[in-house]
Scaffold this motif. Structure first.
Motif, PDB file in Angstrom:
ATOM      1  N   TYR A  42      48.418 -20.464  -1.285  1.00  0.00           N
ATOM      2  CA  TYR A  42      46.926 -20.594  -1.240  1.00  0.00           C
ATOM      3  C   TYR A  42      46.549 -21.992  -1.174  1.00  0.00           C
ATOM      4  O   TYR A  42      45.580 -22.303  -0.484  1.00  0.00           O
ATOM      5  CB  TYR A  42      46.543 -20.124  -2.560  1.00  0.00           C
ATOM      6  N   ASP A  43      47.095 -22.965  -2.094  1.00  0.00           N
ATOM      7  CA  ASP A  43      46.654 -24.365  -1.764  1.00  0.00           C
ATOM      8  C   ASP A  43      46.916 -24.893  -0.386  1.00  0.00           C
ATOM      9  O   ASP A  43      46.147 -25.704   0.221  1.00  0.00           O
ATOM     10  CB  ASP A  43      47.378 -25.292  -2.835  1.00  0.00           C
ATOM     11  N   ASN A  46      44.766 -23.745   2.551  1.00  0.00           N
ATOM     12  CA  ASN A  46      43.244 -24.181   2.164  1.00  0.00           C
ATOM     13  C   ASN A  46      43.248 -25.827   2.130  1.00  0.00           C
ATOM     14  O   ASN A  46      42.071 -26.219   2.009  1.00  0.00           O
ATOM     15  CB  ASN A  46      42.797 -23.759   0.777  1.00  0.00           C
ATOM     16  N   ILE A  47      44.150 -25.984   2.870  1.00  0.00           N
ATOM     17  CA  ILE A  47      44.219 -27.901   2.919  1.00  0.00           C
ATOM     18  C   ILE A  47      43.169 -28.064   3.916  1.00  0.00           C
ATOM     19  O   ILE A  47      42.973 -27.476   5.048  1.00  0.00           O
ATOM     20  CB  ILE A  47      45.449 -28.374   3.437  1.00  0.00           C
ATOM     21  N   ARG A  48      42.002 -29.125   3.693  1.00  0.00           N
ATOM     22  CA  ARG A  48      41.045 -29.343   4.739  1.00  0.00           C
ATOM     23  C   ARG A  48      41.562 -30.768   5.388  1.00  0.00           C
ATOM     24  O   ARG A  48      42.148 -31.424   4.779  1.00  0.00           O
ATOM     25  CB  ARG A  48      39.701 -29.519   3.979  1.00  0.00           C
ATOM     26  N   VAL A  49      41.019 -31.004   6.664  1.00  0.00           N
ATOM     27  CA  VAL A  49      41.141 -32.172   7.136  1.00  0.00           C
ATOM     28  C   VAL A  49      40.770 -33.332   6.277  1.00  0.00           C
ATOM     29  O   VAL A  49      41.643 -34.255   6.397  1.00  0.00           O
ATOM     30  CB  VAL A  49      40.645 -32.052   8.887  1.00  0.00           C
ATOM     31  N   ASP A  50      39.796 -33.279   6.020  1.00  0.00           N
ATOM     32  CA  ASP A  50      39.109 -34.536   5.339  1.00  0.00           C
ATOM     33  C   ASP A  50      40.133 -34.745   3.767  1.00  0.00           C
ATOM     34  O   ASP A  50      40.087 -35.924   3.081  1.00  0.00           O
ATOM     35  CB  ASP A  50      37.783 -34.260   4.505  1.00  0.00           C
ATOM     36  N   SER A  66      42.995 -32.655  -6.184  1.00  0.00           N
ATOM     37  CA  SER A  66      43.133 -32.747  -7.584  1.00  0.00           C
ATOM     38  C   SER A  66      43.996 -31.960  -8.283  1.00  0.00           C
ATOM     39  O   SER A  66      44.551 -32.391  -9.381  1.00  0.00           O
ATOM     40  CB  SER A  66      41.619 -32.586  -8.323  1.00  0.00           C
ATOM     41  N   SER A  67      44.456 -30.715  -7.871  1.00  0.00           N
ATOM     42  CA  SER A  67      45.361 -30.031  -8.459  1.00  0.00           C
ATOM     43  C   SER A  67      46.853 -30.436  -8.315  1.00  0.00           C
ATOM     44  O   SER A  67      47.851 -29.772  -8.694  1.00  0.00           O
ATOM     45  CB  SER A  67      45.224 -28.419  -7.893  1.00  0.00           C
ATOM     46  N   PRO A 107      40.538 -20.483   7.054  1.00  0.00           N
ATOM     47  CA  PRO A 107      41.890 -20.815   7.154  1.00  0.00           C
ATOM     48  C   PRO A 107      42.649 -19.558   7.594  1.00  0.00           C
ATOM     49  O   PRO A 107      42.096 -18.515   7.374  1.00  0.00           O
ATOM     50  CB  PRO A 107      42.284 -21.258   5.754  1.00  0.00           C
ATOM     51  N   ILE A 108      43.959 -19.690   8.088  1.00  0.00           N
ATOM     52  CA  ILE A 108      44.699 -18.289   8.114  1.00  0.00           C
ATOM     53  C   ILE A 108      44.976 -17.746   6.940  1.00  0.00           C
ATOM     54  O   ILE A 108      44.709 -18.425   5.850  1.00  0.00           O
ATOM     55  CB  ILE A 108      45.933 -18.726   8.875  1.00  0.00           C
TER      56      ILE A 108
END
Length: 185
Positions: A42-43, A46-50, A66-67, A107-108
Motif C-alpha cells: 500500500y505504501d 502510493n509513493i508520490r513524486v514529491d 512519516s510512516s 496509482p496502480i
C-alpha cells in the motif's frame, strides 16, 4: 489462501529483474524498490513524486514519508537513478504517483501490482506461491542472510517481536552459516 515465501535464489531474482526491465521501467522500479526497502505494498504504490524528488529535481536518498522514519527508507544510488529515469520517461509531475496507472491519475492498484509480480515470477519459472508480501519477505530474508541484525529488520517490517519477524521470513532456526558479515572497506 497460500502463505507466500521470499525469493531466496539470486538467479530467480535476476531473472525477474530482467523480465520486468524488458517489460516496463515502472514495473521494474516497483519490484526493485519493493525488494530493496521492505515497504508494504500500500505504501509502495502510493509513493508520490514529491516524496522522492526535491524541488531541484534531485532524488532524495531517503523517502520523505512519516510512516517510515525509524529506520527511514533509503534509496541507494542505483535506485535513485532508476527513480529519476522513471519520472523523466513517464513525464511525471511532482503531485503524481510514482507508480501511476496508465489509465488514470491514480496509482496502480494492489491487484495490478500483484499481476506484475506474478507475471514476472511465472516467466522466471518460480513455482512457490507469490504475492505482495513476497517483496517484503525477500527484502527481509536477504537482509538477514547478509548480516543485518534481526532487530533492525523487525523495525523495518514494523513487527512487534523478532520471533514474529523470523516466522514471517521463514527462518525457523538461527543458522549462523547463512549469515554473511561482509565488510568490504
Amino acid at each position: 489462501m497460500h502463505t507466500v515465501q521470499p525469493i531466496k535464489r539470486i538467479d530467480q531474482l535476476e531473472a525477474m529483474k530482467q523480465i520486468l526491465h524488458k517489460r516496463s521501467k515502472r514495473d521494474y522500479c516497483l519490484f526493485l524498490i519493493g525488494i530493496n526497502t521492505g515497504m508494504r505494498i500500500y505504501d509502495l504504490i502510493n509513493i508520490r513524486v514529491d516524496q522522492v524528488m526535491s524541488q531541484a529535481n534531485e532524488i532524495h536518498p531517503y523517502l520523505q514519508k512519516s510512516s517510515y522514519l525509524d529506520p527511514p527508507i533509503y534509496f541507494n544510488q542505483s535506485l535513485q537513478a532508476l527513480i529519476h529515469e522513471v519520472i523523466e520517461k513517464s513525464d511525471l509531475k511532482r503531485e503524481d504517483f510514482l507508480f501511476k496507472s496508465r489509465k488514470s491519475k491514480a496509482p496502480i492498484t494492489r491487484q495490478q501490482a500483484y499481476r506484475i509480480i506474478h507475471y514476472a515470477a511465472e516467466e522466471a519459472g518460480i513455482d512457490e506461491p507469490i504475492g505482495m508480501h513476497t517483496l517484503r519477505k525477500t527484502f527481509g530474508y536477504h537482509a538477514y542472510t547478509n548480516g543485518i541484525a534481526i532487530s533492525l529488520i523487525k523495525k523495518r517490517l514494523q513487527h512487534q517481536t523478532t520471533t514474529e519477524t523470523r516466522h514471517y521470513l521463514g527462518i525457523s532456526k538461527i543458522d549462523s552459516s547463512e549469515v554473511k558479515l561482509d565488510i568490504n572497506l
